[in-house]
Design an enzyme around this catalytic site. Structure first.
Site, PDB file in Angstrom:
ATOM      1  N   MET A 175       0.735  -1.391   0.459  1.00 12.67           N
ATOM      2  CA  MET A 175       0.053  -0.094  -0.265  1.00 12.67           C
ATOM      3  C   MET A 175       0.968   1.342  -0.139  1.00 12.67           C
ATOM      4  SD  MET A 175      -3.121  -0.599   2.079  1.00 12.67           S
ATOM      5  CE  MET A 175      -2.963  -0.664   3.503  1.00 12.67           C
ATOM      6  N   HIS A 202       9.254  -3.621   3.409  1.00 11.30           N
ATOM      7  CA  HIS A 202       9.241  -4.268   2.137  1.00 11.30           C
ATOM      8  C   HIS A 202      10.322  -4.209   0.789  1.00 11.30           C
ATOM      9  CE1 HIS A 202       6.033  -0.919   3.353  1.00 11.30           C
ATOM     10  NE2 HIS A 202       4.631  -2.218   2.805  1.00 11.30           N
ATOM     11  N   GLN A 255     -10.502  -2.693   2.438  1.00 13.92           N
ATOM     12  CA  GLN A 255     -10.110  -3.177   3.573  1.00 13.92           C
ATOM     13  C   GLN A 255     -10.371  -2.354   4.940  1.00 13.92           C
ATOM     14  OE1 GLN A 255      -6.133  -4.016   1.799  1.00 13.92           O
ATOM     15  NE2 GLN A 255      -5.040  -4.318   4.102  1.00 13.92           N
ATOM     16  N   GLY A 289       4.608 -10.428   4.035  1.00 14.48           N
ATOM     17  CA  GLY A 289       5.761 -10.647   5.427  1.00 14.48           C
ATOM     18  C   GLY A 289       4.666 -10.923   5.979  1.00 14.48           C
ATOM     19  N   ASP A 339       2.565  -9.089   9.175  1.00 12.12           N
ATOM     20  CA  ASP A 339       0.593  -9.178   9.294  1.00 12.12           C
ATOM     21  C   ASP A 339       1.110 -11.173   8.809  1.00 12.12           C
ATOM     22  OD1 ASP A 339       0.100  -6.896   8.352  1.00 12.12           O
ATOM     23  OD2 ASP A 339       1.616  -6.955   7.172  1.00 12.12           O
ATOM     24  N   GLN A 365      -2.561 -12.169   7.498  1.00 10.36           N
ATOM     25  CA  GLN A 365      -3.195 -12.032   6.364  1.00 10.36           C
ATOM     26  C   GLN A 365      -2.292 -12.692   5.145  1.00 10.36           C
ATOM     27  OE1 GLN A 365      -2.539  -7.974   4.104  1.00 10.36           O
ATOM     28  NE2 GLN A 365      -0.277  -8.453   4.400  1.00 10.36           N
TER      29      GLN A 365
HETATM   30  O1  PAF Z   1      -0.265  -5.748   3.952  1.00 13.60           O
HETATM   31  C1  PAF Z   1      -0.380  -4.757   2.472  1.00 13.60           C
HETATM   32  O2  PAF Z   1       0.598  -3.593   2.179  1.00 13.60           O
HETATM   33  C2  PAF Z   1      -2.056  -5.249   2.084  1.00 13.60           C
HETATM   34  O3  PAF Z   1      -2.768  -5.749   2.995  1.00 13.60           O
HETATM   35  C3  PAF Z   1      -1.432  -5.585   0.653  1.00 13.60           C
HETATM   36  C4  PAF Z   1      -1.445  -7.222   1.069  1.00 13.60           C
HETATM   37  C5  PAF Z   1      -0.603  -4.490   0.014  1.00 13.60           C
HETATM   38  C6  PAF Z   1      -3.501  -5.519   0.290  1.00 13.60           C
HETATM   39  O4  PAF Z   1      -3.972  -4.322  -0.047  1.00 13.60           O
END
Ligand code: PAF
Length: 281
Positions: free
Chosen positions: A30, A37, A61, A145, A148, A151
């Site tokens: 994002m 990142h 989200q 990563g 999260d 996720q």
């Molecule tokens: O982890 C993130 O930055 C966001 O949840 C992602 C995976 C880019 C989805 O918008």
């Protein structure tokens, strides 16, 4: 480095690479990129022929009272960082979803606890955007990563359940030298709040050390963690099974301790492994 701003241009670029026999990797982000990142990008850079980074602040989200409108952005800085690690294409769509978009991808079970419980609808938004990104970019591999962790597990489940032709790799959680987990939202922290935010890392570390020394009872581990925390509001401090993400009473297999808490303005999340290591396949 190419900058692609429409889904059609992105798909055409990727198809050209793939028809030339090249593999494509994707790091979805994002934006407001940090070293966490960049480490995901470096990890994938060495594995694929063509590396794509997507930058898209996904409205789906965010909850109604969350920070969508103020989410930090730095387009020029992000592009320079992508160039510095050898990214081939940056996908920066204004609109990712076509007119009439009406699909929601929902993963059950793994989303019941942790952030899934405190941010209703969040993982539906994440899964939907990631599924759409996979459809547009058509990567062979993508990396998410361990910061999260929920996720990562939810997306791996989605990919397996829907037989999506992409390999999802875990990427190491990156920390500042003092232990704070890297996050774009750390930019919201005042100096004083940042110092208190380090208590999250200390709490996780204390629990991990106690478990490594033989304490298996989650009640005892949680008491230790809570005592170390100096936050404004604790959302959760949970020990969960590393595969099912369901809370456990004892650490008898691969587990994860996860914390979410507000410190000043941002809600921060962090986690550490407990017990035997998870074997990624
Ligand atoms: O982890 C993130 O930055 C966001 O949840 C992602 C995976 C880019 C989805 O918008």
């Amino acid at each position: 480095m190419e900058i692609l701003s429409t889904p059609a241009a992105m798909t055409a670029w990727s198809q050209r690479a793939r028809s030339g026999g090249m593999t494509v990797g994707l790091v979805p982000t994002m934006g407001f990129l940090h070293d966490g990142h960049l480490s995901l990008m470096r990890q994938l850079r060495s594995r694929v022929d063509r590396l794509v980074v997507s930058i898209y602040v996904n409205p789906l989200q965010f909850g109604p009272s969350e920070d969508l409108s103020s989410y930090p952005r730095d387009r020029e800085g992000d592009l320079a960082k992508c160039a510095s690690v050898g990214v081939d294409a940056v996908f920066v769509p204004e609109d990712l979803y076509p007119d009439g978009f009406s699909t929601l991808v929902s993963v059950n079970g793994l989303t019941e606890h942790l952030c899934g419980a405190s941010r209703p609808g969040h993982f539906d938004g994440v899964c939907t955007v990631v599924a759409r990104l996979f459809g547009v970019v058509r990567p062979d591999e993508a990396v998410f990563g361990e910061k999260d962790f929920q996720q990562l597990m939810v997306i791996r489940r989605m990919v397996e359940d829907l037989a999506l032709p992409v390999r999802v790799l875990p990427g190491a959680l990156m920390r500042d030298p003092d232990g704070l987990a890297m996050s774009s939202r750390n930019t919201y922290l005042s100096a004083e709040d940042r110092a208190r935010a380090l208590s999250i890392h200390r709490a996780l570390g204390a629990m991990q050390a106690a478990e490594a020394a033989g304490e298996r009872r989650v009640s005892a581990l949680r008491s230790l963690g809570r005592a170390a925390l100096d936050v404004d509001r604790l959302d959760y401090l949970e020990v969960v099974d590393a595969l099912t993400l369901a809370p456990v009473d004892r650490v008898d297999g691969p587990a994860r301790v996860a914390i979410a808490a507000w410190v000043g303005r941002p809600r921060l999340i962090d986690n550490m492994p407990l017990g035997p290591s998870l074997r990624w396949i």
